[in-house]
Design an enzyme around this catalytic site. Sequence first.
Site, PDB file in Angstrom:
ATOM      1  N   CYS A  61       0.829  -1.206   0.000  1.00 27.41           N
ATOM      2  CA  CYS A  61       0.000   0.000   0.000  1.00 27.41           C
ATOM      3  C   CYS A  61       0.866   1.260   0.000  1.00 27.41           C
ATOM      4  O   CYS A  61       2.021   1.242   0.421  1.00 27.41           O
ATOM      5  CB  CYS A  61      -0.905   0.014   1.223  1.00 27.41           C
ATOM      6  N   GLU A  63       0.645   3.892   1.914  1.00 27.08           N
ATOM      7  CA  GLU A  63       1.017   4.329   3.254  1.00 27.08           C
ATOM      8  C   GLU A  63       2.266   3.601   3.739  1.00 27.08           C
ATOM      9  O   GLU A  63       3.202   4.201   4.268  1.00 27.08           O
ATOM     10  CB  GLU A  63      -0.126   4.075   4.251  1.00 27.08           C
ATOM     11  N   CYS A  99      -5.804   0.704   5.187  1.00 28.03           N
ATOM     12  CA  CYS A  99      -6.263  -0.651   5.506  1.00 28.03           C
ATOM     13  C   CYS A  99      -5.776  -1.046   6.901  1.00 28.03           C
ATOM     14  O   CYS A  99      -4.988  -0.329   7.533  1.00 28.03           O
ATOM     15  CB  CYS A  99      -5.765  -1.642   4.455  1.00 28.03           C
ATOM     16  N   CYS A 102      -1.913  -1.361   7.206  1.00 29.19           N
ATOM     17  CA  CYS A 102      -1.272  -0.044   7.270  1.00 29.19           C
ATOM     18  C   CYS A 102      -1.475   0.605   8.629  1.00 29.19           C
ATOM     19  O   CYS A 102      -0.566   1.222   9.175  1.00 29.19           O
ATOM     20  CB  CYS A 102      -1.797   0.865   6.162  1.00 29.19           C
TER      21      CYS A 102
END
Length: 144
Positions: A61, A63, A99, A102
């Site tokens: 991801c 992040e 998510c 993360c």
Amino acid sequence: MKKESIEMLIEAALDARNNSYCPYSGYAVGAALLTAEDKDFESRIYKGCNVENASYGATNCAERTAIFKAVSEGKTEFEAIAITGGSKGENPKDYAFPCGVCRQVMAEFCGKDFTVIVAISTEEYKVFKFNELLPEAFGAANME
């Protein structure tokens, strides 16, 4: 955080989104992480995008990309992150929240007062404290 700083962080996240590698989902995400250093604002920003993989589990991801990039350069204290996401090639139409994985990575490096900004644009955004997104997070203190 000042409105101007929030807007600059969102602009950096929107820019990071342009580098998203998302051939499977078509969902491009950008993140801009602000470190807690005594330097000028722009040099404290680490950008990340989502990087997909055909095996899905190897996908990373935006992040985490930003956080891992900063950590790999010796930075482990952070103030804020801005996140933007939406269909590749289009402006975001809705908020992209981090998510669970993360959020857990953020729990490792970010305090309860860490600022999380989810944005559609520099005019449309929401600001949260990390503790609002992951209350009672599992962290290093639980390992003692």
